[in-house]
Scaffold this motif. Structure first.
Motif, PDB file in Angstrom:
ATOM      1  N   ALA A 338       0.825  -1.209   0.000  1.00 54.58           N
ATOM      2  CA  ALA A 338       0.000   0.000   0.000  1.00 54.58           C
ATOM      3  C   ALA A 338       0.860   1.259   0.000  1.00 54.58           C
ATOM      4  O   ALA A 338       0.550   2.243  -0.686  1.00 54.58           O
ATOM      5  N   GLY A 339       1.953   1.241   0.769  1.00 57.58           N
ATOM      6  CA  GLY A 339       2.849   2.394   0.762  1.00 57.58           C
ATOM      7  C   GLY A 339       3.487   2.632  -0.593  1.00 57.58           C
ATOM      8  O   GLY A 339       3.610   3.778  -1.046  1.00 57.58           O
ATOM      9  N   LEU A 340       3.902   1.562  -1.284  1.00 62.08           N
ATOM     10  CA  LEU A 340       4.495   1.716  -2.613  1.00 62.08           C
ATOM     11  C   LEU A 340       3.477   2.253  -3.606  1.00 62.08           C
ATOM     12  O   LEU A 340       3.779   3.144  -4.419  1.00 62.08           O
ATOM     13  N   CYS A 341       2.262   1.736  -3.575  1.00 62.56           N
ATOM     14  CA  CYS A 341       1.216   2.221  -4.477  1.00 62.56           C
ATOM     15  C   CYS A 341       0.877   3.683  -4.191  1.00 62.56           C
ATOM     16  O   CYS A 341       0.705   4.487  -5.118  1.00 62.56           O
ATOM     17  N   GLY A 342       0.782   4.051  -2.917  1.00 59.97           N
ATOM     18  CA  GLY A 342       0.488   5.435  -2.571  1.00 59.97           C
ATOM     19  C   GLY A 342       1.587   6.389  -2.996  1.00 59.97           C
ATOM     20  O   GLY A 342       1.317   7.511  -3.469  1.00 59.97           O
ATOM     21  N   ALA A 343       2.850   5.976  -2.858  1.00 58.50           N
ATOM     22  CA  ALA A 343       3.957   6.831  -3.285  1.00 58.50           C
ATOM     23  C   ALA A 343       3.939   7.040  -4.796  1.00 58.50           C
ATOM     24  O   ALA A 343       4.159   8.166  -5.287  1.00 58.50           O
ATOM     25  N   ALA A 344       3.663   5.987  -5.556  1.00 55.98           N
ATOM     26  CA  ALA A 344       3.589   6.132  -7.009  1.00 55.98           C
ATOM     27  C   ALA A 344       2.442   7.042  -7.425  1.00 55.98           C
ATOM     28  O   ALA A 344       2.588   7.878  -8.331  1.00 55.98           O
ATOM     29  N   MET A 345       1.286   6.910  -6.769  1.00 53.04           N
ATOM     30  CA  MET A 345       0.164   7.780  -7.107  1.00 53.04           C
ATOM     31  C   MET A 345       0.443   9.230  -6.733  1.00 53.04           C
ATOM     32  O   MET A 345       0.032  10.160  -7.439  1.00 53.04           O
ATOM     33  N   ALA A 346       1.153   9.464  -5.647  1.00 51.30           N
ATOM     34  CA  ALA A 346       1.494  10.834  -5.265  1.00 51.30           C
ATOM     35  C   ALA A 346       2.410  11.478  -6.303  1.00 51.30           C
ATOM     36  O   ALA A 346       2.224  12.653  -6.674  1.00 51.30           O
ATOM     37  N   VAL A 347       3.393  10.728  -6.804  1.00 54.39           N
ATOM     38  CA  VAL A 347       4.297  11.274  -7.825  1.00 54.39           C
ATOM     39  C   VAL A 347       3.543  11.558  -9.112  1.00 54.39           C
ATOM     40  O   VAL A 347       3.717  12.622  -9.744  1.00 54.39           O
ATOM     41  N   LEU A 348       2.691  10.639  -9.540  1.00 55.14           N
ATOM     42  CA  LEU A 348       1.926  10.856 -10.767  1.00 55.14           C
ATOM     43  C   LEU A 348       0.967  12.039 -10.633  1.00 55.14           C
ATOM     44  O   LEU A 348       0.789  12.813 -11.581  1.00 55.14           O
ATOM     45  N   ALA A 349       0.347  12.184  -9.460  1.00 52.80           N
ATOM     46  CA  ALA A 349      -0.560  13.316  -9.260  1.00 52.80           C
ATOM     47  C   ALA A 349       0.197  14.639  -9.275  1.00 52.80           C
ATOM     48  O   ALA A 349      -0.306  15.651  -9.776  1.00 52.80           O
ATOM     49  N   ALA A 350       1.434  14.640  -8.740  1.00 49.01           N
ATOM     50  CA  ALA A 350       2.218  15.869  -8.746  1.00 49.01           C
ATOM     51  C   ALA A 350       2.619  16.273 -10.154  1.00 49.01           C
ATOM     52  O   ALA A 350       2.676  17.466 -10.489  1.00 49.01           O
ATOM     53  N   VAL A 351       2.891  15.293 -11.013  1.00 50.22           N
ATOM     54  CA  VAL A 351       3.292  15.612 -12.384  1.00 50.22           C
ATOM     55  C   VAL A 351       2.080  15.914 -13.255  1.00 50.22           C
ATOM     56  O   VAL A 351       2.138  16.781 -14.146  1.00 50.22           O
ATOM     57  N   ALA A 352       0.962  15.219 -13.029  1.00 53.71           N
ATOM     58  CA  ALA A 352      -0.214  15.380 -13.883  1.00 53.71           C
ATOM     59  C   ALA A 352      -0.927  16.701 -13.656  1.00 53.71           C
ATOM     60  O   ALA A 352      -1.708  17.123 -14.514  1.00 53.71           O
ATOM     61  N   GLY A 353      -0.718  17.340 -12.522  1.00 54.64           N
ATOM     62  CA  GLY A 353      -1.360  18.623 -12.247  1.00 54.64           C
ATOM     63  C   GLY A 353      -0.353  19.742 -12.207  1.00 54.64           C
ATOM     64  O   GLY A 353       0.840  19.561 -12.452  1.00 54.64           O
ATOM     65  N   GLY A 354      -0.857  20.915 -11.895  1.00 57.05           N
ATOM     66  CA  GLY A 354       0.014  22.075 -11.828  1.00 57.05           C
ATOM     67  C   GLY A 354      -0.724  23.326 -12.254  1.00 57.05           C
ATOM     68  O   GLY A 354      -1.912  23.289 -12.617  1.00 57.05           O
ATOM     69  N   PRO A 355      -0.051  24.439 -12.270  1.00 56.03           N
ATOM     70  CA  PRO A 355      -0.708  25.691 -12.670  1.00 56.03           C
ATOM     71  C   PRO A 355      -0.886  25.780 -14.180  1.00 56.03           C
ATOM     72  O   PRO A 355      -0.071  25.280 -14.957  1.00 56.03           O
ATOM     73  N   LEU A 356      -1.956  26.427 -14.585  1.00 50.45           N
ATOM     74  CA  LEU A 356      -2.207  26.744 -15.992  1.00 50.45           C
ATOM     75  C   LEU A 356      -2.154  28.246 -16.243  1.00 50.45           C
ATOM     76  O   LEU A 356      -2.498  28.691 -17.348  1.00 50.45           O
ATOM     77  N   GLY A 357      -1.781  28.989 -15.274  1.00 51.53           N
ATOM     78  CA  GLY A 357      -1.697  30.437 -15.388  1.00 51.53           C
ATOM     79  C   GLY A 357      -1.592  31.041 -14.003  1.00 51.53           C
ATOM     80  O   GLY A 357      -1.293  30.365 -13.012  1.00 51.53           O
ATOM     81  N   SER A 358      -1.878  32.294 -13.943  1.00 53.69           N
ATOM     82  CA  SER A 358      -1.850  33.007 -12.666  1.00 53.69           C
ATOM     83  C   SER A 358      -3.269  33.254 -12.195  1.00 53.69           C
ATOM     84  O   SER A 358      -4.239  33.040 -12.930  1.00 53.69           O
ATOM     85  N   GLY A 359      -3.406  33.702 -10.964  1.00 55.27           N
ATOM     86  CA  GLY A 359      -4.733  33.995 -10.424  1.00 55.27           C
ATOM     87  C   GLY A 359      -5.480  32.726 -10.085  1.00 55.27           C
ATOM     88  O   GLY A 359      -4.993  31.847  -9.360  1.00 55.27           O
ATOM     89  N   ARG A 360      -6.682  32.603 -10.626  1.00 51.30           N
ATOM     90  CA  ARG A 360      -7.518  31.439 -10.307  1.00 51.30           C
ATOM     91  C   ARG A 360      -7.024  30.162 -10.943  1.00 51.30           C
ATOM     92  O   ARG A 360      -7.395  29.066 -10.517  1.00 51.30           O
ATOM     93  N   LEU A 361      -6.201  30.251 -11.977  1.00 54.65           N
ATOM     94  CA  LEU A 361      -5.673  29.061 -12.634  1.00 54.65           C
ATOM     95  C   LEU A 361      -4.363  28.569 -12.022  1.00 54.65           C
ATOM     96  O   LEU A 361      -3.694  27.721 -12.595  1.00 54.65           O
ATOM     97  N   ALA A 362      -4.015  29.110 -10.865  1.00 49.86           N
ATOM     98  CA  ALA A 362      -2.761  28.702 -10.233  1.00 49.86           C
ATOM     99  C   ALA A 362      -2.843  27.299  -9.652  1.00 49.86           C
ATOM    100  O   ALA A 362      -1.810  26.652  -9.456  1.00 49.86           O
ATOM    101  N   GLU A 363      -4.045  26.800  -9.335  1.00 49.87           N
ATOM    102  CA  GLU A 363      -4.233  25.453  -8.796  1.00 49.87           C
ATOM    103  C   GLU A 363      -5.094  24.660  -9.763  1.00 49.87           C
ATOM    104  O   GLU A 363      -6.267  24.994  -9.985  1.00 49.87           O
ATOM    105  N   PHE A 364      -4.478  23.647 -10.333  1.00 54.15           N
ATOM    106  CA  PHE A 364      -5.202  22.854 -11.329  1.00 54.15           C
ATOM    107  C   PHE A 364      -4.734  21.410 -11.239  1.00 54.15           C
ATOM    108  O   PHE A 364      -3.540  21.129 -11.331  1.00 54.15           O
ATOM    109  N   GLY A 365      -5.684  20.504 -11.031  1.00 49.88           N
ATOM    110  CA  GLY A 365      -5.355  19.089 -10.965  1.00 49.88           C
ATOM    111  C   GLY A 365      -5.449  18.547  -9.550  1.00 49.88           C
ATOM    112  O   GLY A 365      -5.796  19.245  -8.598  1.00 49.88           O
ATOM    113  N   PRO A 366      -5.117  17.258  -9.367  1.00 56.22           N
ATOM    114  CA  PRO A 366      -5.203  16.634  -8.031  1.00 56.22           C
ATOM    115  C   PRO A 366      -4.081  17.108  -7.124  1.00 56.22           C
ATOM    116  O   PRO A 366      -2.986  17.462  -7.564  1.00 56.22           O
ATOM    117  N   VAL A 367      -4.376  17.115  -5.823  1.00 65.20           N
ATOM    118  CA  VAL A 367      -3.370  17.425  -4.811  1.00 65.20           C
ATOM    119  C   VAL A 367      -2.592  16.142  -4.523  1.00 65.20           C
ATOM    120  O   VAL A 367      -3.172  15.110  -4.163  1.00 65.20           O
TER     121      VAL A 367
END
Length: 516
Positions: A338-367
């Motif tokens: 479970a720890g290995l699966c959770g670590a892999a999902m955390a890395v993928l979520a960090a790469v798959a999301g991110g900002p798309l601009g400034s202001g309201r678009l600064a948070e986009f995707g999964p945490v």
């Protein structure tokens, strides 16, 4: 005269030593980086040539290609020429585009150790370091070149993500070259084998959720596609961008099914329970398949099937491997998976999301940390009971091993049980193995309180059958006093020739009769 064939392996000056092998690995890393950069540049130049209204010349297209190549390694880009004048970050990396540089670095490290050339080869750590150094040298030049373009790389993420991607890809390549060995510890190998299907089930389930949602909102998706691109070159470019973002959408779908959901701008979060806030959604075909705002209903709640099915995978895998383990060992193995699966999902979520601009678009995707924690929680809550249940089911064909019969007159040791019976859980002593049993039986099986002394049914009698009798022993012969030799027989008289053909009568056993 015969010509001597040219052989670089036979010439010590050309052959070199370990330093030459490291230099070859260094060159392989640089070539891998150049191939990936060239492939991205070809795609960008093709789109620039096909565009009827290009924004810049070929130099601007090449700068854009350099920025996209860095984005494919996880680095954020910053666009300075915005309408508001404030720099707008771009941090959503297309995961499908990241496959290209990762595969090239993987192949360079693998070929370094699998080359057929004679001579010394670098060590595992040396191969990874040399390939990474050659790759990052090219990447440093690309960073300097892209800094003067419209999409300049962010210094912090550029220093973090590209080296991590290259090192991980090169390490996987070296692992492939040495035969993909698993850890020597049985429990660690079982945890690794159980984490992989759990991760694949999460990503596959997320892709299914996105596909179902796109089909449900097919009209809105088609309308968004036609509004963004009116000509065919634009539609092809938009289609390629959507395809490269499909793995990102699968990660978003997995995060949605896990519970934390994903952000659609500052203050807007979509979860199966509720869609809160006002989404700042740019017009894009994949974003047209969003759930409706407000509280969720049964179509949104059905997304919980994805993490439920994914959590059953490690439990099933560990339960089958834990047939002869203790229950505690099986539970701990599921926790590691479970720890290995959770670590892999955390890395993928960090790469798959991110900002798309400034202001309201600064948070986009999964945490990322919420997604990883939810994956661990689902795997533990569902996977541990599943593993224990599968383990008990796999042990149903085992039968208790009877104790050997004690010799007659021997006193039974304290705490022992009668022959042919099994001690109650927590009581008695563990029986010793029979003489004909395998010598390499696991110690954990002998020390298990719940299921001590089990053997396959086909090899030993059941508990209700009598114990086999001991092998018969030959009793020693009684000692007898020595017997005196028999008395000598008197000489036989001469007989006529007719009686010589017949044998003489045997002498009596005790005393011979007097001769008449």
């Amino acid at each position: 005269m015969t010509e001597r064939p040219l052989s670089s392996a036979a010439d010590p000056l050309v052959r070199g030593g370990r330093s030459a092998a490291l230099g070859t690995a260094f060159v392989r890393g640089g070539v891998a980086a150049g191939l990936g950069l060239g492939a991205v540049a070809v795609l960008v130049m093709a789109a620039w040539i096909g565009s009827p209204y290009p924004d810049s010349g070929p130099g601007g297209a090449l700068h854009t290609a350099a920025g996209l190549w860095l984005l494919a390694h996880g680095a954020d880009l910053v666009r300075g020429d915005t309408l508001s004048g404030a720099p707008a970050p771009l941090g959503v990396s297309p995961l499908l585009l990241m496959v290209l540089p990762g595969w090239l670095a993987h192949r360079a490290a693998r070929d370094t150790l699998e080359s057929d050339e004679d001579g010394p080869k670098p060590s595992i750590g040396g191969a990874v370091a040399a390939v990474t150094a050659g790759y990052l040298l090219v990447a440093a030049g690309v960073v300097v070149y892209a800094a003067s373009g419209p999409l300049s790389p962010d210094p912090l993420t550029t220093a973090l993500w590209p080296p991590a991607v290259v090192v991980a890809s090169a390490a996987l390549g070296v692992w492939t070259a040495v035969g993909r060995p698993l850890p020597e510890r049985e429990h660690a190998a079982a945890a690794l084998r159980a984490a992989v299907p759990a991760l694949l089930a999460l990503l596959g389930g997320g892709a299914v959720l996105i596909g179902v949602s796109l089909g449900w909102h097919a009209s809105a998706t088609r309308e968004s596609f036609t509004n963004l691109a009116g000509d065919w070159p634009g539609r092809v470019s938009l289609l390629l961008l959507a395809v490269t973002l499909l793995p990102n959408a699968a990660v978003w779908g997995a995060a949605y099914g896990l519970g934390p959901g994903f952000a659609l701008g500052t203050g807007a979060v979509a979860t199966p329970l509720e869609f809160t806030g006002t989404a700042a959604v740019p017009p894009f075909p994949l974003l047209a398949a969003l759930p409706p705002e407000g509280p969720g209903s049964w179509p949104q709640w059905a997304a919980a099937v994805v993490p439920l099915a994914a959590a059953l995978a490690p439990g099933w895998s560990v339960g089958r491997a834990a047939r002869l383990w203790k229950a505690r060992e099986a539970a701990l193995t599921v926790l590691v998976a479970a720890g290995l699966c959770g670590a892999a999902m955390a890395v993928l979520a960090a790469v798959a999301g991110g900002p798309l601009g400034s202001g309201r678009l600064a948070e986009f995707g999964p945490v990322w940390w919420r997604t990883g924690a939810a994956a661990v929680l689902w795997s533990v809550v569902v996977g541990v009971p599943t593993a224990l249940g599968v383990r008990l089911w796999a042990r149903r064909g085992l039968t208790p091993r009877p104790r050997p019969a004690a010799p007659a007159g021997a006193s039974a040791p304290p705490g022992s049980v009668p022959p042919g019976s099994v001690p109650a859980p927590g009581r008695g002593t563990v029986p010793e193995p029979l003489p004909g049993e395998a010598a390499g039986r696991r110690k954990s099986e002998m020390e298990d309180d719940d299921d001590s002394g089990f053997e396959p049914y086909d090899y030993l009698p059941a508990a209700w059958e009598p114990a086999p009798p001991p092998p018969p022993s030959t009793p020693p012969l009684p000692s007898t006093p020595p017997q005196p030799p028999p008395p000598a027989a008197p000489p036989m008289p001469e007989t006529p020739p007719e009686s010589q053909a017949q044998p003489p009568p045997p002498p009596p056993p005790e005393r011979p009769a007097p001769f008449a």
